[in-house]
Write a protein that holds these residues in place. Structure first.
Motif, mmCIF file in Angstrom:
data_model
loop_
_atom_site.group_PDB
_atom_site.id
_atom_site.type_symbol
_atom_site.label_atom_id
_atom_site.label_comp_id
_atom_site.label_asym_id
_atom_site.label_seq_id
_atom_site.Cartn_x
_atom_site.Cartn_y
_atom_site.Cartn_z
ATOM 1 N N SER A 13 0.858 -1.176 0.000
ATOM 2 C CA SER A 13 0.000 0.000 0.000
ATOM 3 C C SER A 13 0.895 1.228 0.000
ATOM 4 C CB SER A 13 -0.878 -0.007 1.246
ATOM 5 O OG SER A 13 -1.669 1.148 1.290
ATOM 6 N N ALA A 16 1.267 7.619 -3.851
ATOM 7 C CA ALA A 16 2.116 8.020 -4.966
ATOM 8 C C ALA A 16 2.166 9.539 -5.053
ATOM 9 C CB ALA A 16 1.571 7.436 -6.265
ATOM 10 N N TRP A 45 -3.240 1.631 -3.809
ATOM 11 C CA TRP A 45 -2.469 2.860 -4.015
ATOM 12 C C TRP A 45 -3.365 4.078 -4.021
ATOM 13 C CZ3 TRP A 45 -2.445 6.026 -8.483
ATOM 14 C CH2 TRP A 45 -3.199 5.545 -9.547
ATOM 15 N N TYR A 69 -7.392 1.111 -6.375
ATOM 16 C CA TYR A 69 -7.158 2.536 -6.175
ATOM 17 C C TYR A 69 -8.148 3.077 -5.161
ATOM 18 C CZ TYR A 69 -6.976 7.542 -6.981
ATOM 19 O OH TYR A 69 -6.860 8.892 -6.807
#
Length: 91
Positions: A13, A16, A45, A69
């Motif tokens: 996990s 970004a 992410w 996501y």
């Protein structure tokens, strides 16, 4: 791009940020291919505050497979709860 630090595991996990050079929709295809190739059962992410194409839904985010996501939402994997939001706090 190769393996992420050579690690393997059940879940990865991460938050970004600046995934691409110019935040153009075309740049994300190779990122998603690379992400899918990582040796994890589940990948959760969160985009960063400079990943506008993701936050503004200009890019189709893969919804099948092991990638998940999160944007202002949560998930649970084997009892681990994860919340994701790309918006940075105000300082």
């Amino acid at each position: 791009m190769g393996l992420l630090w050579g690690w393997k595991g059940e879940i990865f996990s991460f938050y970004a940020g600046d995934i691409t050079a110019l935040d153009e929709p075309e740049e994300y295809a190779s990122y998603f291919q690379w992400l899918e190739s990582q040796p994890y059962e589940k990948i959760v992410w969160i985009a960063g505050n400079h990943d506008g194409c993701i936050a503004n839904r200009k890019v189709r985010i893969p919804k099948d497979g092991k990638i998940e996501y999160r944007q202002d939402s949560g998930t649970e994997y084997k009892g681990l709860k994860i919340w994701g939001s790309p918006w940075p706090p105000t300082f």
